[in-house]
Design a protein around this motif. Structure first.
Motif, PDB file in Angstrom:
ATOM      1  N   LEU A 458       0.748  -1.049  -0.074  1.00 27.43           N
ATOM      2  CA  LEU A 458       0.081   0.008  -0.029  1.00 27.43           C
ATOM      3  C   LEU A 458       0.892   1.137   0.027  1.00 27.43           C
ATOM      4  CD1 LEU A 458      -0.130   1.308   3.339  1.00 27.43           C
ATOM      5  CD2 LEU A 458      -1.477  -0.726   3.503  1.00 27.43           C
ATOM      6  N   THR A 460       0.684   5.754   0.243  1.00 25.71           N
ATOM      7  CA  THR A 460       0.029   7.122   0.554  1.00 25.71           C
ATOM      8  C   THR A 460       0.991   8.322   0.162  1.00 25.71           C
ATOM      9  OG1 THR A 460      -1.085   8.308   2.328  1.00 25.71           O
ATOM     10  CG2 THR A 460       0.817   6.898   2.932  1.00 25.71           C
ATOM     11  N   TYR A 503       2.122   5.602 -11.368  1.00 27.06           N
ATOM     12  CA  TYR A 503       1.559   6.823 -11.083  1.00 27.06           C
ATOM     13  C   TYR A 503       1.737   7.872 -11.977  1.00 27.06           C
ATOM     14  CZ  TYR A 503      -0.446   5.385  -6.879  1.00 27.06           C
ATOM     15  OH  TYR A 503      -1.314   4.826  -5.977  1.00 27.06           O
ATOM     16  N   TRP A 637       6.369   9.637  -1.425  1.00 22.84           N
ATOM     17  CA  TRP A 637       5.204   8.450  -1.327  1.00 22.84           C
ATOM     18  C   TRP A 637       5.794   7.537  -0.018  1.00 22.84           C
ATOM     19  CZ3 TRP A 637       0.664   7.828  -3.551  1.00 22.84           C
ATOM     20  CH2 TRP A 637       0.374   8.603  -4.526  1.00 22.84           C
ATOM     21  N   GLN A 668      -4.673   9.568   0.407  1.00 21.29           N
ATOM     22  CA  GLN A 668      -5.432   8.525   0.398  1.00 21.29           C
ATOM     23  C   GLN A 668      -4.576   7.439   0.299  1.00 21.29           C
ATOM     24  OE1 GLN A 668      -7.746   8.381  -3.181  1.00 21.29           O
ATOM     25  NE2 GLN A 668      -8.961   6.674  -3.006  1.00 21.29           N
ATOM     26  N   THR A 670      -3.568   3.728  -0.991  1.00 20.53           N
ATOM     27  CA  THR A 670      -4.118   2.817  -2.078  1.00 20.53           C
ATOM     28  C   THR A 670      -3.297   1.484  -2.010  1.00 20.53           C
ATOM     29  OG1 THR A 670      -4.490   4.990  -3.427  1.00 20.53           O
ATOM     30  CG2 THR A 670      -4.093   3.075  -4.632  1.00 20.53           C
ATOM     31  N   GLN A 671      -3.785   0.745  -2.273  1.00 16.08           N
ATOM     32  CA  GLN A 671      -3.334  -0.798  -2.593  1.00 16.08           C
ATOM     33  C   GLN A 671      -2.707  -0.810  -4.066  1.00 16.08           C
ATOM     34  OE1 GLN A 671      -2.679  -2.998  -0.740  1.00 16.08           O
ATOM     35  NE2 GLN A 671      -4.342  -3.276   1.027  1.00 16.08           N
ATOM     36  N   THR A 674      -4.448  -2.956  -6.508  1.00 16.03           N
ATOM     37  CA  THR A 674      -5.567  -2.109  -6.953  1.00 16.03           C
ATOM     38  C   THR A 674      -5.231  -1.192  -8.157  1.00 16.03           C
ATOM     39  OG1 THR A 674      -6.965  -2.470  -4.856  1.00 16.03           O
ATOM     40  CG2 THR A 674      -7.746  -0.709  -6.445  1.00 16.03           C
ATOM     41  N   ARG A 675      -4.064  -0.317  -7.922  1.00 19.55           N
ATOM     42  CA  ARG A 675      -3.842   0.553  -8.950  1.00 19.55           C
ATOM     43  C   ARG A 675      -3.299  -0.181 -10.068  1.00 19.55           C
ATOM     44  NH1 ARG A 675      -3.782   6.084 -10.071  1.00 19.55           N
ATOM     45  NH2 ARG A 675      -1.985   6.332 -11.386  1.00 19.55           N
ATOM     46  N   ASN A 678      -6.534  -1.389 -11.955  1.00 15.73           N
ATOM     47  CA  ASN A 678      -7.150  -0.242 -12.468  1.00 15.73           C
ATOM     48  C   ASN A 678      -6.527   0.372 -13.737  1.00 15.73           C
ATOM     49  OD1 ASN A 678      -9.090   0.082 -10.395  1.00 15.73           O
ATOM     50  ND2 ASN A 678      -8.065   1.378  -9.249  1.00 15.73           N
TER      51      ASN A 678
END
Length: 812
Positions: A458, A460, A503, A637, A668, A670-671, A674-675, A678
């Motif tokens: 994760l 952030t 990112y 990060w 926020q 974020t895993q 998941t990123r 996505n």
């Protein structure tokens, strides 16, 4: 006009005589027109009117382009010279993205924002919804400008106004803390305002008029003259600045793009237009199916039309009457289609990836969409109604009155029906092949190695403002925080860095090899640059290929070192061992929009390629520096690899940051898995939508094939009976009917392959790992359609072979 209303009234009566056929046509058209209306609503909001600015087509984005062709923002000094010298614009405004820790509300929170020139909102043509905009002089534009030298005023977004201040007008008397400094709120932006992305806070920018090397000012300008005149003027200004400041400007030019083109990615534009084209093709197939049905219906009205002709009705009058009936069907279908489109738009947020519908303009059935739907319905009525109307108006009066076949059942009508089937098969093949290509492309994308392991990780964002954290303080805070997080239960490892994989927010710095001829900073190539703590590669599980990783001894006082990825080696050290080689770097400076003097860093390691941006087959050259030696970014990060218990780690992580500094906040969480997933959501949805269109088109084409062959068997029942009476076997009859259907399908497939090849120019721009003209895919799609077509033809053929010759001849 009286006869027109009379035709409408008569049309309604005719439609009411066969309500089930009329209802089927209306519902079919409602689905086709509704889907087109929904997709057009998205196109209208995201391509045609993506922003609600005054005259957005008069806005340009200006950027500097280096000799290698890469575009960058403008340097502060160049931007100020552009603004002072250009006469082709009524306004030139600048902005830079920013991240803030906002305090002074209920709790510290991270907010995204921008630092803008005072004329930014007036140049865009966006007035505040409450309060005022920035006044002239509230920004700072001189050689002594630095952080905090501009006026401490702020404008906030409508969403932040409601979330943090309850939507109260008293917000104009409020003060907030941004990165430790106080700012008075002077205005609230409109609810639908968005520039590039959603931002919560805007403050005036401070520009250093002496800085020409560090390019950080994004520029938007409003045209006063034509674009061609403005481009020519900016080219002259650029040439003049190149002569005046050769050290920083030599080899640079100016790019001017329409703002609307910048806001909408070209590939996304093509994908969206392709979906609009696909759903348009589905409507064309729908219209051709409806036309086939209405041609059959025209046969049943041949006696009625013959009587009207016998009583003196001219052919043109009959055509007009029939077209009126069909346009009524189209308008009723469009009315229902608007409801279908509105329903699709309403449920879209629950099924469409959020990043696909990110737009400042609401997606809704606005007047433009309603006009589009109305025009589409009229076009559809003409497409599916013209052939049946002409067929219905051409009558063999004596034959029809005697009960025989009319001209509408003759050769010309049969050719039209067969032509419609050929068209349906061709369109279905184009959509089917496109869907298959998109599916294989997505599969190839998902097999691309991201270069790291996203599972159980994760991340952030954190902001360490330069106003509160100088270099040593920031390094100490980072190390203490990582030690505290590393000791938490369930934490496997932790790291910090200026960027993360996937990112797509990466700093580029100019560099050169020490062993090559000296070049100015402007002539040096740019490379992705990431500053990372020693545990960065272990936490993200980025494989080392050669040399070593960073260690705790790589501090500010130690010799400068860097790691590079394999793509960097292949481009800049082809066939060589880069270890021990030295690079000349120009790194950013903490708290300032400028580069440091030349830094000579040794390459001590090579690591695996990592996709820092959206997943593509090609990795970009990337350089990594130790975070302790490169304390230039306020935004970092924090990344944690855990043992599968993220739900327990996140609360403790927030608590740890708050305990270390009560004015700090993480963003926020974020895993990364998941990123990673996505990254494919947009492509998955578009592929699924295209597959649905292809399936619907195939279904409609099969219905058309079945209908034509079934109708043909019915019309030829007497002929088939005669042939069988003369000795033709049932098998021969079946083969003849199957062959007729196969010939229609074959012609449609040939035209479909030609259409698919023509569409390849668009497809190849976003397919990954597969050719847009892949013969296996086109062949498989054609074979599938041929198989399904054979099944659809089989049942009418089976019925033909079961015709009883004696009963068929008696019927004749």
């Amino acid at each position: 006009m009286a006869s027109f209303f009379k035709d409408i009234g008569f049309g309604f009566r005719v439609l009411s005589r066969s309500p089930w056929i009329s209802l089927w046509v209306i519902l079919t058209l409602a689905l086709g027109i509704g889907a087109n209306s929904a997709i057009y609503s998205v196109v209208d909001a995201m391509l045609l009117h993506p922003v609600d600015y005054a005259d957005p087509d008069h806005l340009l984005m200006l950027r500097e382009r280096e000799a290698q062709g890469t575009s960058y923002p403008a340097s502060p000094a160049n931007f100020l010279d552009w603004r002072a010298q250009a006469k082709s614009f009524s306004g030139i405004a600048g902005w830079s993205a920013a991240q803030f820790v906002m305090t002074g509300t209920d709790r510290p929170q991270q907010v995204s924002g921008a630092m803008v020139t005072a004329n930014f909102f007036s140049t865009l043509g966006v007035p505040p919804a409450l309060g005022r905009g920035f006044a002239t002089g509230e920004d700072a534009t001189d050689a002594t400008a630095g952080p905090g030298s501009a006026a401490h005023v702020a404008m906030i977004s409508n969403s932040l106004w409601h979330d943090a201040f309850g939507g109260s007008p008293a917000v104009l008397q409020k003060t907030i803390q941004l990165n430790g400094s106080s700012y008075s709120i002077v205005g609230v932006l409109p609810a639908d305002f968005q520039f590039i992305q959603q931002r919560q806070v805007y403050i005036p920018v401070a520009l250093d008029a002496s800085e020409r090397d560090y390019r950080s000012v994004q520029t938007v300008a409003r045209l006063r003259a034509s674009k061609e005149t403005a481009v020519a003027e900016m080219a002259n200004i650029s040439a003049s600045l190149n002569r005046q400041y050769p050290k920083s400007n030599q080899g640079w030019a100016i790019d001017a793009q329409n703002l609307l083109d910048v806001l909408v990615d070209r590939r996304f534009r093509l994908r969206l237009l392709m979906l609009l084209g696909a759903v348009g093709m589905v409507l064309l197939i729908t219209c051709s199916n409806v036309a086939g049905l209405l041609l059959t219906r025209a046969l049943s009205r041949s006696r009625e039309m013959a009587v009207r002709v016998a009583l003196g009705a001219p052919q043109g009058r009959l055509v007009r009457q029939l077209l009126t009936e069909y346009f009524l069907l189209a308008l009723l279908g469009a009315t229902a289609g608007l409801g279908v489109g509105a329903a699709l738009i309403k449920i879209a947020p629950s099924i469409v990836p959020p990043n696909l519908l990110s737009t400042a303009v609401p997606i809704e059935p606005n007047p433009r969409v309603i006009l589009f739907t109305l025009a589409l319905s009229l076009l559809a009525g003409l497409l599916f109604g013209l052939a049946p109307a002409l067929a219905g108006a051409r009558q063999d009066v004596l034959g029809a009155l005697r009960g025989g076949r009319s001209a509408s059942s003759g050769t010309a009508t049969q050719r039209v029906r067969r032509g419609l089937v050929v068209f349906q098969v061709a369109v279905a093949l184009v959509l089917l092949a496109t869907s298959a290509l998109m599916s294989q492309s997505l599969s190839n994308m998902m097999r691309v190695d991201p270069g790291f392991v996203p599972q159980n990780t994760l991340a952030t964002p954190m902001i360490l403002p330069a106003a509160r954290f100088d270099g040593p303080h920031a390094v100490s805070f980072q190390q203490d925080l990582m030690e505290r997080v590393r000791s938490m239960p369930g934490v496997v490892d932790v790291t910090m860095g200026t960027d993360l994989p996937l990112y797509d927010v990466v700093k580029e710095i100019p560099f050169d090899r020490e062993d090559t001829a000296p070049r100015s900073q402007a002539e040096r190539p740019g490379v992705n640059y990431v500053a990372a703590s020693p545990s960065y590669f272990h936490t993200l599980q980025i494989a080392k290929r050669a040399g070593r990783e960073f260690s705790e001894t790589d501090q500010e006082s130690a010799p400068a070192v860097v790691l590079v990825n394999q793509a960097f080696v292949e481009r800049y050290f082809p066939g060589q061992n880069p270890l021990g080689k030295r690079l000349i770097l120009n790194r950013p400076v903490l708290g300032r929009k400028s580069f440091a003097a030349d830094v000579r860093a040794e390459i001590v390691g090579v690591v695996n390629n990592v996709r820092l941006g959206p997943l593509t087959p090609e990795a970009q050259p990337t350089m990594y520096g130790p975070l302790a030696q490169n304390e230039w970014s306020e935004r970092l990060w924090l990344t944690v690899r855990h043992a599968g218990n993220a739900g327990l780690v996140v609360p403790e992580l927030r608590q740890a940051v708050s305990q270390m500094d009560s004015e700090q906040s993480i963003g926020q969480v974020t895993q990364l898995e998941t990123r990673f997933s996505n990254q494919f959501s947009e492509h998955k949805f578009q592929m699924l939508l295209m597959a649905c269109f292809a399936a619907l088109a195939t279904l409609l084409a099969i219905i058309g094939i079945y209908g034509v062959n079934s109708h043909s068997v019915t019309q030829r029942r007497g002929e088939i009976g005669l042939r069988m009476a003369l000795g033709a076997s049932p098998g021969a009859v079946m083969r003849e009917v199957m062959g007729s259907g196969a010939r229609l399908t074959g012609v449609g497939l040939a035209l479909g392959i030609a259409g698919a090849l023509a569409a390849s120019a668009v497809l190849r721009t976003f397919l990954v790992g597969i050719s847009a003209t892949d013969p296996l895919t086109l062949g498989a799609a054609a074979a599938l359609l041929l198989l399904i077509s054979a099944i659809a033809t089989y049942f009418p053929a089976r019925r033909a072979m079961q015709v009883n010759p004696s009963s068929a001849l008696r019927g004749e």
